[in-house]
Scaffold this active site. Sequence first.
Site, PDB file in Angstrom:
ATOM      1  N   LYS A   9      -0.036   1.746  -3.117  1.00 15.12           N
ATOM      2  CA  LYS A   9       0.563   0.521  -3.651  1.00 15.12           C
ATOM      3  C   LYS A   9      -0.292  -0.712  -3.301  1.00 15.12           C
ATOM      4  CE  LYS A   9       5.216   2.547  -3.055  1.00 15.12           C
ATOM      5  NZ  LYS A   9       6.565   2.299  -2.470  1.00 15.12           N
ATOM      6  N   TYR A  49       9.854   3.166 -11.936  1.00 14.66           N
ATOM      7  CA  TYR A  49      10.972   3.094 -10.979  1.00 14.66           C
ATOM      8  C   TYR A  49      12.331   3.015 -11.690  1.00 14.66           C
ATOM      9  CZ  TYR A  49       8.204   2.669  -6.665  1.00 14.66           C
ATOM     10  OH  TYR A  49       7.401   2.914  -5.583  1.00 14.66           O
ATOM     11  N   PHE A  57      17.340  -3.998  -4.760  1.00 16.61           N
ATOM     12  CA  PHE A  57      15.944  -4.299  -4.452  1.00 16.61           C
ATOM     13  C   PHE A  57      15.019  -4.130  -5.656  1.00 16.61           C
ATOM     14  CE2 PHE A  57      16.740   0.154  -3.159  1.00 16.61           C
ATOM     15  CZ  PHE A  57      15.768   0.828  -3.903  1.00 16.61           C
ATOM     16  N   ARG A  85       4.958  14.458   0.152  1.00 12.67           N
ATOM     17  CA  ARG A  85       6.097  13.667   0.655  1.00 12.67           C
ATOM     18  C   ARG A  85       6.137  13.718   2.191  1.00 12.67           C
ATOM     19  NH1 ARG A  85       9.455  10.489  -2.655  1.00 12.67           N
ATOM     20  NH2 ARG A  85      11.207  11.037  -1.321  1.00 12.67           N
ATOM     21  N   THR A  91      10.816   6.987   3.726  1.00 10.31           N
ATOM     22  CA  THR A  91      10.718   5.709   3.003  1.00 10.31           C
ATOM     23  C   THR A  91      10.663   4.519   3.957  1.00 10.31           C
ATOM     24  OG1 THR A  91      12.043   6.718   1.249  1.00 10.31           O
ATOM     25  CG2 THR A  91      11.813   4.314   1.202  1.00 10.31           C
ATOM     26  N   ARG A 102       3.119   6.495   6.473  1.00  7.78           N
ATOM     27  CA  ARG A 102       4.017   5.349   6.698  1.00  7.78           C
ATOM     28  C   ARG A 102       4.279   5.144   8.179  1.00  7.78           C
ATOM     29  NH1 ARG A 102       7.985   7.121   1.703  1.00  7.78           N
ATOM     30  NH2 ARG A 102       7.123   5.765   0.095  1.00  7.78           N
ATOM     31  N   GLU A 126       5.965  11.113 -14.276  1.00  4.72           N
ATOM     32  CA  GLU A 126       5.154  10.015 -13.747  1.00  4.72           C
ATOM     33  C   GLU A 126       3.677  10.159 -14.142  1.00  4.72           C
ATOM     34  OE1 GLU A 126       6.179  10.070  -9.575  1.00  4.72           O
ATOM     35  OE2 GLU A 126       8.247   9.468  -9.992  1.00  4.72           O
TER      36      GLU A 126
HETATM   37  N1  UDP Z   1      12.613   0.313  -1.439  1.00  4.82           N
HETATM   38  C1  UDP Z   1      12.976  -0.949  -0.984  1.00  4.82           C
HETATM   39  N2  UDP Z   1      14.169  -1.091  -0.307  1.00  4.82           N
HETATM   40  C2  UDP Z   1      14.998  -0.038  -0.094  1.00  4.82           C
HETATM   41  C3  UDP Z   1      14.627   1.229  -0.565  1.00  4.82           C
HETATM   42  C4  UDP Z   1      13.438   1.372  -1.240  1.00  4.82           C
HETATM   43  O1  UDP Z   1      12.241  -1.911  -1.180  1.00  4.82           O
HETATM   44  O2  UDP Z   1      16.062  -0.227   0.529  1.00  4.82           O
HETATM   45  C5  UDP Z   1      11.336   0.481  -2.175  1.00  4.82           C
HETATM   46  C6  UDP Z   1      10.255   1.158  -1.343  1.00  4.82           C
HETATM   47  O3  UDP Z   1       8.987   0.595  -1.698  1.00  4.82           O
HETATM   48  C7  UDP Z   1      10.370   2.599  -1.805  1.00  4.82           C
HETATM   49  C8  UDP Z   1      10.684   2.411  -3.291  1.00  4.82           C
HETATM   50  O4  UDP Z   1      11.563   1.298  -3.316  1.00  4.82           O
HETATM   51  O5  UDP Z   1       9.177   3.325  -1.575  1.00  4.82           O
HETATM   52  C9  UDP Z   1      11.351   3.589  -3.955  1.00  4.82           C
HETATM   53  O6  UDP Z   1      12.467   3.997  -3.201  1.00  4.82           O
HETATM   54  P1  UDP Z   1      12.764   5.538  -2.952  1.00  4.82           P
HETATM   55  O7  UDP Z   1      14.115   5.636  -2.355  1.00  4.82           O
HETATM   56  O8  UDP Z   1      12.502   6.299  -4.203  1.00  4.82           O
HETATM   57  O9  UDP Z   1      11.711   5.917  -1.815  1.00  4.82           O
HETATM   58  P2  UDP Z   1      10.389   6.813  -1.823  1.00  4.82           P
HETATM   59  O10 UDP Z   1      10.586   7.901  -2.852  1.00  4.82           O
HETATM   60  O11 UDP Z   1       9.231   5.898  -2.147  1.00  4.82           O
HETATM   61  O12 UDP Z   1      10.293   7.350  -0.419  1.00  4.82           O
HETATM   62 MG    MG Z   2      11.253   7.829  -4.788  1.00  6.75          MG
END
Ligand code: UDP
Ligand code: MG
Length: 136
Positions: A9, A49, A57, A85, A91, A102, A126
């Site tokens: 990102k 997304y 958010f 993952r 996340t 992360r 995607e």
């Molecule tokens: N995100 C955020 N606030 C939250 C949860 C997610 O800003 O409370 C953002 C974060 O950048 C995350 C993305 O939204 O990577 C997508 O969320 P997802 O739950 O799909 O997480 P990921 O698959 O990226 O682990």
């Molecule tokens: Mg996700």
Amino acid sequence: MERTLVLLKPDAVERRLIGRILAIYEEKGLNITALRMLKPTREIAEVHYQEHRDKPFFSELVAFLTRGKVCALIIEGENVVKTVRKINGATDPAEAEAGTIRGRFALSKGENLVHASDSVDSAEREIAIWFPGLAD
Ligand code: UDP
Ligand code: MG
């Protein structure tokens, strides 16, 4: 062979972490089979997304993803969706294991450096967004 879609990102690009992050995937033995850098349009970010469009958010997330260039990758390998993952970590970096991308490099739940598809179906959806020429 299974494929997944990864995004480094804008925070990863701005912090000059591309090389270190790519090295982590490569050291694991995964194959990076496509790579491009682009500044995503709002439309691409919203489609990517779309599952989060009703979340509080969402607008902040789209603004973040479109603020600069991203590095988009296709990675291939056995069980690659789950493996990537795991390498990326949870996340929320506060929950991410210390050895994950992360866990090592991120602090913010929003700006958490990497995206990876969460299923084989998501990966194919995607890949069609980011690499339209390489869709099945
Ligand atoms: N995100 C955020 N606030 C939250 C949860 C997610 O800003 O409370 C953002 C974060 O950048 C995350 C993305 O939204 O990577 C997508 O969320 P997802 O739950 O799909 O997480 P990921 O698959 O990226 O682990
Ligand atoms: Mg996700």
